[in-house]
Scaffold this motif. Structure first.
Motif, PDB file in Angstrom:
ATOM      1  N   ALA A 116      37.569  15.706  40.599  1.00  0.00           N
ATOM      2  CA  ALA A 116      37.672  16.448  41.859  1.00  0.00           C
ATOM      3  C   ALA A 116      37.077  15.626  42.995  1.00  0.00           C
ATOM      4  CB  ALA A 116      36.951  17.787  41.739  1.00  0.00           C
ATOM      5  N   ASN A 117      35.988  14.935  42.712  1.00  0.00           N
ATOM      6  CA  ASN A 117      35.381  14.049  43.713  1.00  0.00           C
ATOM      7  C   ASN A 117      36.347  12.932  44.092  1.00  0.00           C
ATOM      8  OD1 ASN A 117      32.997  12.947  45.214  1.00  0.00           O
ATOM      9  ND2 ASN A 117      33.245  11.281  43.761  1.00  0.00           N
ATOM     10  N   ALA A 118      36.995  12.351  43.079  1.00  0.00           N
ATOM     11  CA  ALA A 118      37.953  11.274  43.350  1.00  0.00           C
ATOM     12  C   ALA A 118      39.160  11.769  44.134  1.00  0.00           C
ATOM     13  CB  ALA A 118      38.411  10.647  42.033  1.00  0.00           C
ATOM     14  N   SER A 119      39.490  13.051  43.982  1.00  0.00           N
ATOM     15  CA  SER A 119      40.658  13.606  44.670  1.00  0.00           C
ATOM     16  C   SER A 119      40.425  13.788  46.165  1.00  0.00           C
ATOM     17  CB  SER A 119      41.028  14.965  44.065  1.00  0.00           C
ATOM     18  OG  SER A 119      40.173  15.993  44.546  1.00  0.00           O
ATOM     19  N   GLY A 120      39.149  13.793  46.580  1.00  0.00           N
ATOM     20  CA  GLY A 120      38.834  14.010  47.989  1.00  0.00           C
ATOM     21  C   GLY A 120      38.643  15.465  48.351  1.00  0.00           C
ATOM     22  N   ALA A 121      38.643  16.353  47.362  1.00  0.00           N
ATOM     23  CA  ALA A 121      38.365  17.759  47.643  1.00  0.00           C
ATOM     24  C   ALA A 121      36.965  17.893  48.228  1.00  0.00           C
ATOM     25  CB  ALA A 121      38.481  18.582  46.368  1.00  0.00           C
ATOM     26  N   ALA A 122      36.833  18.694  49.275  1.00  0.00           N
ATOM     27  CA  ALA A 122      35.529  18.847  49.939  1.00  0.00           C
ATOM     28  C   ALA A 122      35.517  20.158  50.725  1.00  0.00           C
ATOM     29  CB  ALA A 122      35.269  17.671  50.883  1.00  0.00           C
ATOM     30  N   PRO A 123      34.380  20.885  50.643  1.00  0.00           N
ATOM     31  CA  PRO A 123      33.184  20.596  49.851  1.00  0.00           C
ATOM     32  C   PRO A 123      33.387  20.924  48.379  1.00  0.00           C
ATOM     33  CG  PRO A 123      32.909  22.655  51.033  1.00  0.00           C
ATOM     34  CD  PRO A 123      34.221  22.081  51.495  1.00  0.00           C
ATOM     35  N   LEU A 124      32.432  20.431  47.551  1.00  0.00           N
ATOM     36  CA  LEU A 124      32.450  20.675  46.119  1.00  0.00           C
ATOM     37  C   LEU A 124      31.216  21.474  45.716  1.00  0.00           C
ATOM     38  CD1 LEU A 124      33.457  17.204  44.588  1.00  0.00           C
ATOM     39  CD2 LEU A 124      34.857  19.276  44.644  1.00  0.00           C
ATOM     40  N   VAL A 125      31.421  22.455  44.842  1.00  0.00           N
ATOM     41  CA  VAL A 125      30.314  23.234  44.293  1.00  0.00           C
ATOM     42  C   VAL A 125      30.523  23.340  42.786  1.00  0.00           C
ATOM     43  CG1 VAL A 125      29.179  25.492  44.203  1.00  0.00           C
ATOM     44  CG2 VAL A 125      29.947  24.575  46.400  1.00  0.00           C
ATOM     45  N   ILE A 126      29.429  23.237  42.019  1.00  0.00           N
ATOM     46  CA  ILE A 126      29.496  23.422  40.573  1.00  0.00           C
ATOM     47  C   ILE A 126      28.429  24.413  40.153  1.00  0.00           C
ATOM     48  CG2 ILE A 126      27.956  21.490  39.999  1.00  0.00           C
ATOM     49  CD1 ILE A 126      29.843  20.932  37.585  1.00  0.00           C
ATOM     50  N   SER A 127      28.761  25.271  39.189  1.00  0.00           N
ATOM     51  CA  SER A 127      27.816  26.283  38.715  1.00  0.00           C
ATOM     52  C   SER A 127      27.544  26.107  37.230  1.00  0.00           C
ATOM     53  CB  SER A 127      28.365  27.691  38.963  1.00  0.00           C
ATOM     54  OG  SER A 127      29.517  27.917  38.165  1.00  0.00           O
ATOM     55  N   ASP A 128      26.399  26.611  36.781  1.00  0.00           N
ATOM     56  CA  ASP A 128      26.064  26.603  35.367  1.00  0.00           C
ATOM     57  C   ASP A 128      24.826  27.467  35.167  1.00  0.00           C
ATOM     58  OD1 ASP A 128      27.056  24.696  32.896  1.00  0.00           O
ATOM     59  OD2 ASP A 128      24.973  25.327  32.616  1.00  0.00           O
ATOM     60  N   LEU A 129      24.571  27.855  33.915  1.00  0.00           N
ATOM     61  CA  LEU A 129      23.335  28.559  33.584  1.00  0.00           C
ATOM     62  C   LEU A 129      22.142  27.610  33.538  1.00  0.00           C
ATOM     63  CD1 LEU A 129      24.527  30.868  30.661  1.00  0.00           C
ATOM     64  CD2 LEU A 129      23.692  31.632  32.890  1.00  0.00           C
ATOM     65  N   SER A 130      22.398  26.349  33.196  1.00  0.00           N
ATOM     66  CA  SER A 130      21.338  25.378  32.948  1.00  0.00           C
ATOM     67  C   SER A 130      20.980  24.586  34.193  1.00  0.00           C
ATOM     68  CB  SER A 130      21.769  24.420  31.837  1.00  0.00           C
ATOM     69  OG  SER A 130      20.911  23.311  31.754  1.00  0.00           O
ATOM     70  N   ALA A 131      19.712  24.641  34.580  1.00  0.00           N
ATOM     71  CA  ALA A 131      19.237  23.838  35.704  1.00  0.00           C
ATOM     72  C   ALA A 131      19.315  22.350  35.377  1.00  0.00           C
ATOM     73  CB  ALA A 131      17.797  24.234  36.051  1.00  0.00           C
ATOM     74  N   ASP A 132      19.085  21.993  34.118  1.00  0.00           N
ATOM     75  CA  ASP A 132      19.134  20.585  33.719  1.00  0.00           C
ATOM     76  C   ASP A 132      20.551  20.029  33.862  1.00  0.00           C
ATOM     77  OD1 ASP A 132      16.437  20.564  33.136  1.00  0.00           O
ATOM     78  OD2 ASP A 132      16.717  20.933  30.992  1.00  0.00           O
ATOM     79  N   ARG A 133      21.537  20.806  33.466  1.00  0.00           N
ATOM     80  CA  ARG A 133      22.911  20.324  33.584  1.00  0.00           C
ATOM     81  C   ARG A 133      23.343  20.229  35.047  1.00  0.00           C
ATOM     82  NH1 ARG A 133      27.011  21.505  28.641  1.00  0.00           N
ATOM     83  NH2 ARG A 133      25.764  20.367  27.099  1.00  0.00           N
ATOM     84  N   PHE A 173      21.935  17.095  36.319  1.00  0.00           N
ATOM     85  CA  PHE A 173      22.754  15.981  35.834  1.00  0.00           C
ATOM     86  C   PHE A 173      24.002  15.835  36.698  1.00  0.00           C
ATOM     87  CE2 PHE A 173      25.867  13.837  33.231  1.00  0.00           C
ATOM     88  CZ  PHE A 173      25.142  12.901  32.522  1.00  0.00           C
ATOM     89  N   ALA A 174      24.635  16.954  37.021  1.00  0.00           N
ATOM     90  CA  ALA A 174      25.830  16.928  37.868  1.00  0.00           C
ATOM     91  C   ALA A 174      25.517  16.344  39.238  1.00  0.00           C
ATOM     92  CB  ALA A 174      26.406  18.338  38.008  1.00  0.00           C
ATOM     93  N   LYS A 175      24.361  16.683  39.776  1.00  0.00           N
ATOM     94  CA  LYS A 175      23.946  16.197  41.093  1.00  0.00           C
ATOM     95  C   LYS A 175      23.707  14.695  41.072  1.00  0.00           C
ATOM     96  CE  LYS A 175      22.636  17.274  45.364  1.00  0.00           C
ATOM     97  NZ  LYS A 175      23.562  17.867  46.350  1.00  0.00           N
ATOM     98  N   LYS A 176      23.143  14.183  39.986  1.00  0.00           N
ATOM     99  CA  LYS A 176      22.958  12.730  39.863  1.00  0.00           C
ATOM    100  C   LYS A 176      24.299  12.024  39.728  1.00  0.00           C
ATOM    101  CE  LYS A 176      18.339  12.795  37.731  1.00  0.00           C
ATOM    102  NZ  LYS A 176      17.553  12.475  36.510  1.00  0.00           N
ATOM    103  N   LEU A 177      25.219  12.687  39.052  1.00  0.00           N
ATOM    104  CA  LEU A 177      26.538  12.096  38.837  1.00  0.00           C
ATOM    105  C   LEU A 177      27.324  12.011  40.137  1.00  0.00           C
ATOM    106  CD1 LEU A 177      28.032  11.198  36.205  1.00  0.00           C
ATOM    107  CD2 LEU A 177      29.116  13.453  36.198  1.00  0.00           C
ATOM    108  N   ILE A 178      27.349  13.120  40.889  1.00  0.00           N
ATOM    109  CA  ILE A 178      28.069  13.198  42.170  1.00  0.00           C
ATOM    110  C   ILE A 178      27.095  13.785  43.202  1.00  0.00           C
ATOM    111  CG2 ILE A 178      30.071  14.119  43.406  1.00  0.00           C
ATOM    112  CD1 ILE A 178      30.831  12.170  41.184  1.00  0.00           C
ATOM    113  N   PRO A 179      26.368  12.951  43.928  1.00  0.00           N
ATOM    114  CA  PRO A 179      25.308  13.439  44.812  1.00  0.00           C
ATOM    115  C   PRO A 179      25.770  14.462  45.859  1.00  0.00           C
ATOM    116  CG  PRO A 179      25.058  11.087  44.461  1.00  0.00           C
ATOM    117  CD  PRO A 179      26.366  11.472  43.847  1.00  0.00           C
ATOM    118  N   ARG A 180      27.030  14.395  46.274  1.00  0.00           N
ATOM    119  CA  ARG A 180      27.459  15.298  47.355  1.00  0.00           C
ATOM    120  C   ARG A 180      27.755  16.718  46.876  1.00  0.00           C
ATOM    121  NH1 ARG A 180      33.042  16.333  48.409  1.00  0.00           N
ATOM    122  NH2 ARG A 180      34.508  15.161  47.102  1.00  0.00           N
TER     123      ARG A 180
END
Length: 363
Positions: A191-208, A211-218
């Motif tokens: 999704a980041n490579a596609s240029g979609a913006a803004p991007l939001v991701i959800s999960d139960l786990s704060a650690d995951r 990890f997502a934030k380190k992977l795609i900082p924006r």
């Protein structure tokens, strides 16, 4: 027919939910086939599910079956008529072998073929073994700058690729991803490579989510609160996109298959948008907000695996458009594949992608 007398350890699941490491005979490749030394196999949630539950929907473990379908390796022998790969080629393996004759195959939707043999789905042995004969047409050479691990990750990236492609993400248009597991993270990088913006991701786990934030900082993150209703969590997610209805994301990609997550996504997506369900869940989903989606003319779409994605995903990884190296958090030798799947099955271990590798010298 045995081709070579070297040990061929394999990880097998049994009908009574046990894991066994057993040697398998090695067969010579026939016409249109190749013998591949499997150098890396990723563990998928389906491998764990077949072990613990013995089935996924109508797919049941009725006898011993070798697990694994996220794989990459080296061609060590080719059968008669094979021209697309040669001995020594490093190849990513597409694990589905369709009939090629039904109307779905003929129209290009071979992933929907009802006669498909899929690696690791009983009775078709998978790739958690040293040597495996496979159809040469399902082998795709990888460039020199790609590792075997990255080649194995072409499979989960292909799931995400099929979802992103069918959701038709757009430059500068918002997208929300439900779930930060391996498929959710794969969807995030695409999704980041596609240029979609803004991007939001959800999960139960704060650690995951971290990890997502380190992977795609924006990417913006939202931790699901189980004390809230799906509608309440959806309202919190929508605030990250902006205060207006028009700010809500036109595309939501659900990557867990969990009922409450699907419902949350249904309330996040804006009217006239698309809810793309990528995750695999229970056979029957209750409490689906039918009229809410109907009133909003929301397109609800699904995918089943992938088709014609290997060349594109290999290019995305090989040319550095997406970086999947960080996905791999744990590595195990083939002889300890049972320990690998046990670790992968426990969320407390913090694994993202566990790779089983084999460095046995053959070529």
């Amino acid at each position: 027919m045995t081709y070579i007398s070297i040990p061929n350890p394999s990880l097998q699941v049994t009908k009574d939910h046990r894991l066994e490491i057993k040697d398998l005979p090695v067969e010579a490749p026939g016409p249109g086939e190749a013998l591949v030394h499997i150098r890396a196999t990723g563990i998928c949630g389906s491998d764990v599910h077949f072990w613990k539950h013995g089935q996924i929907g109508e797919l049941k473990v009725l006898g011993n079956c070798v697990l694994g379908h996220e794989a990459c390796g080296e061609v060590i022998k080719v059968g008669e008529g094979v021209t697309n790969v040669s001995v020594g080629d490093r190849v990513a393996i597409e694990p589905q072998n369709a009939c090629g004759e039904c109307f779905l195959c003929l129209q290009g939707d071979y992933n929907l073929c009802q006669e498909v043999d899929f690696l690791s789905v009983y009775p078709c042995h998978g790739t958690m073994q040293r040597l495996r004969v496979t159809k040469a047409k399902n082998l795709f050479p990888i460039p020199d700058n790609m590792s075997f691990e990255e080649g194995a990750l072409v499979e989960p990236l292909s799931v995400a690729y099929h979802g992103v492609e069918n959701a038709q993400l757009q430059l500068g248009r918002g997208a929300m991803i439900c779930g930060a597991g391996p498929i959710g993270l794969a969807t995030l990088v695409l999704a980041n490579a596609s240029g979609a913006a803004p991007l939001v991701i959800s999960d139960l786990s704060a650690d995951r989510l971290a990890f997502a934030k380190k992977l795609i900082p924006r990417v913006q993150t939202y931790q699901i609160d189980l004390s809230k209703t799906p509608q309440e969590n959806a309202a919190g997610i929508r605030k990250l996109f902006g205060p207006k209805e028009a700010d809500a994301p036109p595309k939501v990609l659900e990557c867990t298959g969990i009922e409450t997550s699907i419902i949350t996504g249904a309330y996040v997506v804006r009217r006239s948008g698309t809810l793309m369900v990528i995750g695999v869940g229970r056979e029957i989903i209750n409490n689906f907000p039918f009229m809410h989606l109907s009133f909003g003319e929301v397109d609800v779409k699904f995918i089943n695996r992938y088709h014609q994605s290997w060349p594109a995903v290999i290019r995305l990884i090989g040319e550095g458009v997406v970086d999947v190296k960080k996905f791999v958090t744990h590595r195990f030798p083939l002889e300890k594949a049972d320990e690998a799947i046990i670790l992968s099955s426990d969320p407390k271990n913090g694994s993202i992608k566990v790779i089983i590798e084999d460095n046995y010298k053959i070529l």
